[in-house]
Enzyme design. Structure first.
Site, mmCIF file in Angstrom:
data_model
loop_
_atom_site.group_PDB
_atom_site.id
_atom_site.type_symbol
_atom_site.label_atom_id
_atom_site.label_comp_id
_atom_site.label_asym_id
_atom_site.label_seq_id
_atom_site.Cartn_x
_atom_site.Cartn_y
_atom_site.Cartn_z
ATOM 1 N N TYR A 70 13.161 10.511 -0.003
ATOM 2 C CA TYR A 70 13.400 10.780 -1.417
ATOM 3 C C TYR A 70 14.819 11.263 -1.704
ATOM 4 O O TYR A 70 15.081 11.852 -2.734
ATOM 5 C CB TYR A 70 12.392 11.810 -1.932
ATOM 6 C CG TYR A 70 10.976 11.295 -1.882
ATOM 7 C CD1 TYR A 70 10.495 10.448 -2.875
ATOM 8 C CD2 TYR A 70 10.145 11.604 -0.817
ATOM 9 C CE1 TYR A 70 9.208 9.954 -2.827
ATOM 10 C CE2 TYR A 70 8.846 11.107 -0.758
ATOM 11 C CZ TYR A 70 8.384 10.286 -1.768
ATOM 12 O OH TYR A 70 7.109 9.778 -1.709
ATOM 13 N N TYR A 90 51.867 13.826 10.509
ATOM 14 C CA TYR A 90 52.125 13.583 9.084
ATOM 15 C C TYR A 90 51.434 14.637 8.219
ATOM 16 O O TYR A 90 51.947 15.005 7.164
ATOM 17 C CB TYR A 90 51.638 12.191 8.683
ATOM 18 C CG TYR A 90 52.685 11.106 8.807
ATOM 19 C CD1 TYR A 90 53.686 11.181 9.773
ATOM 20 C CD2 TYR A 90 52.685 10.005 7.963
ATOM 21 C CE1 TYR A 90 54.641 10.195 9.902
ATOM 22 C CE2 TYR A 90 53.642 9.002 8.073
ATOM 23 C CZ TYR A 90 54.619 9.100 9.038
ATOM 24 O OH TYR A 90 55.566 8.123 9.150
ATOM 25 N N ASN A 91 50.244 15.112 8.650
ATOM 26 C CA ASN A 91 49.564 16.152 7.876
ATOM 27 C C ASN A 91 50.391 17.429 7.811
ATOM 28 O O ASN A 91 50.368 18.137 6.795
ATOM 29 C CB ASN A 91 48.209 16.475 8.491
ATOM 30 C CG ASN A 91 47.193 15.364 8.318
ATOM 31 O OD1 ASN A 91 46.470 15.009 9.248
ATOM 32 N ND2 ASN A 91 47.131 14.788 7.125
ATOM 33 N N HIS A 125 39.923 12.874 11.185
ATOM 34 C CA HIS A 125 40.653 13.106 12.433
ATOM 35 C C HIS A 125 41.226 14.523 12.424
ATOM 36 O O HIS A 125 41.278 15.199 11.376
ATOM 37 C CB HIS A 125 41.797 12.096 12.543
ATOM 38 C CG HIS A 125 42.685 12.087 11.334
ATOM 39 N ND1 HIS A 125 43.673 13.032 11.093
ATOM 40 C CD2 HIS A 125 42.710 11.269 10.254
ATOM 41 C CE1 HIS A 125 44.275 12.785 9.956
ATOM 42 N NE2 HIS A 125 43.705 11.720 9.412
ATOM 43 N N LEU A 140 0.842 -1.205 0.000
ATOM 44 C CA LEU A 140 0.000 0.000 0.000
ATOM 45 C C LEU A 140 0.870 1.245 0.000
ATOM 46 O O LEU A 140 2.052 1.191 0.361
ATOM 47 C CB LEU A 140 -0.911 -0.011 1.225
ATOM 48 C CG LEU A 140 -1.923 -1.153 1.323
ATOM 49 C CD1 LEU A 140 -2.623 -1.124 2.680
ATOM 50 C CD2 LEU A 140 -2.944 -1.066 0.191
ATOM 51 N N TYR A 195 41.054 2.594 -4.430
ATOM 52 C CA TYR A 195 39.768 3.029 -3.893
ATOM 53 C C TYR A 195 38.720 1.926 -4.009
ATOM 54 O O TYR A 195 37.871 1.767 -3.128
ATOM 55 C CB TYR A 195 39.289 4.288 -4.616
ATOM 56 C CG TYR A 195 39.752 5.569 -3.964
ATOM 57 C CD1 TYR A 195 39.032 6.138 -2.916
ATOM 58 C CD2 TYR A 195 40.923 6.201 -4.368
ATOM 59 C CE1 TYR A 195 39.449 7.304 -2.306
ATOM 60 C CE2 TYR A 195 41.358 7.373 -3.758
ATOM 61 C CZ TYR A 195 40.620 7.921 -2.728
ATOM 62 O OH TYR A 195 41.044 9.071 -2.113
#
Length: 507
Positions: A495, A324-325, A319, A106, A432
């Site tokens: 939706y 290292y970044n 994070h 329905l 990936y």
């Protein structure tokens, strides 16, 4: 000479014993042994690198058909192509059998929500799928908003028009399967045996000389008043619903439409045409299945069992800045920098403003930088889980290097990666697409989770999760911008998905 003769006799004895073991294994199969294969493998266990399950079968032909597919048998047993035998339930793995899923139920039972989610999941795992919604065909080929009078059973002209629209959608779905699709989902009410019989007969006639087709009905039943009220409100508030009626008028019109369908509703399973079906009652409280077999249908059933329509936000963030970044290095398992530790404090404040942390589930990877980012949240939340599958993409031999160092040291690899970031696999590492397969258990848990959820992990993994949740094309996934110190709030609805982006104040 005597020693050589003895060695030759020993070799012949070994060959004889090996042949005897193979023959005994063959006899065990042909006898329909439903406990073991040979003397080692129990039925129902996972066999082979593909992860395909071999279930208990007493049919010699069904077993022999599975064996070359899983490639786990003794040498010389069932080599070569196998003929598809009558009654075999596995031949779709050989001849690429297509699947037509027909929604039943329905209005306001969650059919469109379920079909959209299912279509997105199947495409995500590499099974080409498409949804064909009767409502969209009605909006395209008919003018104006159709009130509940259009759905009356004694409105014969409307009945003819609805049947014509169904045939349009069904034809498009079957053509999609004919030209490379694997699963077509027919989204409509389909509440009568007459309608379902027509769908089956037309589909089988169309596919008879073109491709092998399996049809499965997916019925959603719900009598939970709270769920129905929420679903009906979501329908009338949708942007493409009628602008001619007020909200109260739209709800009343929708209720009358439901009443028209209820008068002629015939459940799945009442006739021979409903051979293969899944029946979901009260949003997964009870699930009934009949004749569900094959790899794709099993995956669909597993997904449906974890699906629900309870609204809840999903927060995604990387994070905090790591050591290292700071130097723009890849991989590793470094600690947070001073700025990253500040972000963990600011993230806690942001989350407390958004919701009640005691009702929040928090997931991180097993790497130090994500665990440290959750420091001020994890002791107060409802659930804290560290997932190995949420670890950053494995960059293999490039671990600890900058992109400049990779370009200088592995110039050919650097150029290959630029050509196709989605499928490029780092030497001794991952691509990936590998990460997409790895995070599938997390996808299942996200769909199953009923609490608000915060996932703290890494850029490549978040790209995969974000692409799934927002139905982003896989080709665009490796290019998604997922910056540091930014939280994405994703709210699934009937939706689609609403996305909000919150840069966290680091001043």
């Amino acid at each position: 000479a005597e020693e050589k003769e003895k060695e030759q006799e020993k070799e012949k004895e070994k060959e004889s014993n090996l042949f005897g073991r193979k023959w005994m294994s063959m006899q065990a199969i042909t006898a329909g042994n439903n406990k073991t294969f040979g003397a080692t493998k129990p039925w129902g266990s996972t066999i082979g690198v593909t992860g395909t399950h071999v279930y208990r079968q007493s049919s010699y032909h069904s077993i022999s058909q599975r064996l070359p597919l899983n490639q786990f048998l003794l040498d010389g047993v069932f080599d070569g192509d196998q003929e598809v035998m009558p009654g075999d339930t596995t031949h779709h793995l050989v001849n690429d059998r297509k699947l037509l899923v027909v929604m039943v139920g329905l209005p306001a039972r969650g059919k469109s929500y379920t079909s959209l989610k299912l279509c997105r999941y199947l495409n995500w795992v590499g099974c080409k799928a498409q949804e064909f919604n009767f409502k969209l065909y009605r909006e395209k080929h008919m003018k104006g908003f159709q009130t509940h009078h259009f759905f009356k059973d004694d409105n014969y002209e409307a009945v003819r028009q609805r049947d014509d629209l169904m045939k349009m959608a069904l034809q498009d779905g079957l053509k999609f399967l004919q030209h490379g699709g694997r699963v077509a989902i027919l989204d409509g009410t389909n509440v009568t045996m007459r309608r379902r019989r027509n769908i089956r007969e037309f589909s089988e006639s169309f596919a008879s000389d073109k491709f092998s087709l399996k049809l499965c009905f997916l019925e959603l039943k719900c009598d939970d008043e709270a769920v129905l009220k929420r679903n009906m409100t979501a329908i009338v508030e949708a942007p493409n619903y009628s602008t001619e009626l007020t909200k109260e008028q739209a709800l009343d019109d929708l209720q009358q439409r439901i009443n028209h369908y209820s008068d002629r509703y015939e459940e799945v399973g009442m006739c021979d045409y409903d051979k293969s079906y899944i029946k979901v009652i009260d949003v997964g409280r009870k699930i009934i299945t009949n004749r569900i077999s094959g790899f794709v249908l099993s995956r669909i059933l597993c997904f449906i069992m974890n699906l629900h329509s309870i609204p809840r936000p999903i927060y995604l963030c990387r994070h905090g800045e790591s050591e290292y970044n700071v130097n723009e290095r890849l991989g590793g398992d470094p600690h947070l920098s001073d700025k990253g530790r500040l972000y963990s404090q600011r993230l806690s404040k942001f989350v407390h403003k958004q919701l009640d942390v005691e009702d929040l589930n928090v997931w991180t990877s097993t790497m130090k930088r994500t665990i440290e980012t959750s420091l001020y949240i994890r002791d107060k939340c409802a659930q804290f889980v560290k997932w190995k599958v949420l670890d950053e993409i494995d960059v293999g031999i490039c671990d600890g290097m900058t992109y400049a160092e990779i370009e200088h040291t592995y110039k050919d690899e650097f150029e290959e990666r630029k050509k196709d970031k989605l499928r490029y696999r780092y030497p001794r590492g991952e691509s990936y697409e590998d990460v997409v397969k790895r995070v599938e258990p997390v996808i299942m848990e996200i769909e199953r989770s009923r609490r608000p959820l915060l996932i703290i992990c890494h850029r490549a993994v978040l790209r995969c999760l974000y692409a799934y949740l927002t139905n982003t094309d896989k080709a665009e996934m490796p290019l998604l911008d997922i910056p540091l110190h930014t939280v994405f709030k994703i709210s699934p609805n009937a939706y689609g998905t609403e996305v909000e982006k919150f840069p966290v104040d680091m001043s």
